[in-house]
Design a protein around this motif. Structure first.
Motif, short mmCIF file in Angstrom:
data_model
loop_
_atom_site.label_atom_id
_atom_site.label_comp_id
_atom_site.label_asym_id
_atom_site.label_seq_id
_atom_site.Cartn_x
_atom_site.Cartn_y
_atom_site.Cartn_z
N PHE A 161 -0.89 7.60 3.78
CA PHE A 161 -2.22 8.00 4.10
C PHE A 161 -2.66 7.30 5.25
N PHE A 162 -1.97 6.18 5.43
CA PHE A 162 -2.49 5.20 6.55
C PHE A 162 -1.44 5.35 7.80
N SER A 163 -1.91 5.23 8.79
CA SER A 163 -1.32 5.40 10.03
C SER A 163 -0.57 4.09 10.42
N ARG A 173 -3.99 -8.82 8.63
CA ARG A 173 -4.91 -9.60 7.99
C ARG A 173 -4.76 -9.64 6.25
N ASN A 174 -3.54 -9.43 5.96
CA ASN A 174 -3.00 -9.65 4.56
C ASN A 174 -3.75 -8.86 3.70
N THR A 175 -3.88 -7.37 4.03
CA THR A 175 -4.73 -6.58 2.92
C THR A 175 -4.02 -5.26 2.66
N ASP A 180 -3.68 -0.14 -0.54
CA ASP A 180 -2.67 0.52 -1.08
C ASP A 180 -3.49 0.72 -2.68
N ARG A 181 -4.17 -0.16 -3.10
CA ARG A 181 -4.61 -0.21 -4.49
C ARG A 181 -6.03 0.82 -4.37
N LEU A 182 -6.71 0.57 -3.26
CA LEU A 182 -7.84 1.26 -3.01
C LEU A 182 -7.56 2.79 -3.02
N VAL A 187 -8.83 7.71 -3.26
CA VAL A 187 -8.23 8.79 -2.48
C VAL A 187 -7.74 10.07 -3.49
N HIS A 188 -8.21 11.24 -3.28
CA HIS A 188 -7.77 12.38 -3.84
C HIS A 188 -7.80 13.45 -2.97
N ASP A 189 -7.06 14.62 -3.32
CA ASP A 189 -6.98 15.77 -2.38
C ASP A 189 -7.63 16.96 -2.74
#
Length: 367
Positions: A161-163, A173-175, A180-182, A187-189
């Motif tokens: 999902f992330f680039s 930034r250690n996030t 991934d948890r968020l 997120v859904h399709d």
């Protein structure tokens, strides 16, 4: 002398064999090799060096055209070169015999880099029309190649999902774990019941698009509450009303098809995002439901998710815009159409509105 060329490079999420097939199999060519709302009606090919091909189509307004030529080179899964002649109503392209080269490079087992070069146009106008058309066609090609993989049972990797850039900042930034948890939670399709209910309560949406140069653009779209229609759990639609004639969003949608939508409910301090692919259709059946609409934009949803509401300012609606078209009343004319600066270039239907005003800031409520 014909020496104007265009070139573009696109990454397609499909194996190189599927992309090459989309360029060479008539049934697949017919699904993508027509820009915008134009349609291919017939494809004939003789796949050998020196062989002829012919593609017949119909422009969106109903006029027929054809593209024909000779295969100059055919290297399976590597390169196609062909002469290209358009015969149809677009005068800037008519009689212009050019050269098209498509080169394919496997980036990995599941993605392909397509480099397209279209050479020897007779002038810059013909090249620019061709550039816009190819961007629209290649967006369709991506969908055809990916569908071809699914139909053939080819396993495709799950896309992150992330680039890469987003991942780099998450790592710095250690996030990353939090992101991934968020994603897993939010997120859904497809649209859920709460998503659909939220959308139909809104009377505005911010629409982000980008052109083929990568320049982003964000537009505000407003209407009556519920003006964004829920077609199904993967599709939404909204109208395009009369604007300023620049058509930045529609032009970008025509070129790249990618959109990002942001819905904000300022009274409840809530928001919802949608990422997906869009197309704008001027003869969409939904036009009957939207008085004054020029076209309908349909968005196929790829991702939908909510955001934290903490920075959304709480505001109350005073009134909806009186300029939104209604079935039982004529919308008032916007002040900027009375500016002397545009009096001589207004569309024919607006000539009666031409005026002598000179205060641009006043007409835009900025004074």
């Amino acid at each position: 002398m014909k020496n104007v060329s265009i070139a573009m490079v696109r990454k397609i999420q499909a194996p190189i064999q599927a992309v090459y097939a989309a360029w060479t199999e008539p049934r697949l060519i017919a699904k993508w090799l027509a820009p915008g709302d134009d349609a291919v009606t017939s494809v004939t090919t003789d796949l050998r060096r020196g062989g002829r091909y012919r593609i017949e189509g119909q422009h969106v307004e109903g006029r027929a055209y054809s593209i024909s030529g000779t295969y100059l080179e055919l290297s399976p899964d590597r390169r196609i070169a062909m002469s290209w002649t358009y015969d149809g109503p677009v005068s800037a392209l008519k009689g212009d015999t050019s050269t098209l080269i498509a080169e394919f490079r496997a980036l990995d087992a599941h993605s392909t880099e397509l480099t397209l070069t279209h050479e020897k146009h007779q002038d810059r106008e013909a090249a620019e029309i061709t550039r816009v058309s190819w961007n629209s066609c290649i967006t369709k090609l991506e969908g055809v190649a990916e569908t071809q993989c699914r139909d053939a049972g080819v396993d495709q990797p799950v896309r992150d999902f992330f680039s890469d850039g987003q991942r780099q900042i998450q790592e710095r930034r250690n996030t990353r774990q939090l992101a991934d948890r968020l994603e897993a939670i939010l997120v859904h399709d497809t649209l859920g019941a709460a998503d659909a209910a939220f959308i139909v309560r809104q009377n505005m949406v911010f629409v982000a698009t980008s052109d083929t140069y990568g320049q982003a653009n964000c537009s505000y779209k407003g209407g009556r509450r519920g003006f964004v229609s829920i077609i199904d759990d993967k599709t939404i639609a909204f109208p395009d009303y009369d604007g300023n004639g620049m058509h930045l969003s529609l032009g970008n949608i025509h070129e790249t098809g990618k959109v990002g939508l942001l819905f904000i409910d300022f009274e409840r301090q809530a928001r919802l995002r949608i990422l997906g692919r869009a197309s704008a259709v001027e003869n969409d059946p939904l036009l009957a439901h939207y008085p004054g609409a020029r076209s309908i934009t349909r968005v196929t949803i790829e991702s939908v998710f909510s955001n934290c509401p903490r920075y959304v300012h709480k505001m109350k609606l005073v009134e909806e815009s009186s300029f939104v078209p209604a079935e039982d009343a004529e919308a008032p004319a916007p002040g900027w159409k009375k500016l002397n600066a545009v009096a001589d270039v207004l569309p024919e239907e607006d000539k009666r509105l031409a005026g002598t005003d000179t205060d641009l800031n006043k007409t835009l409520n900025r004074d």
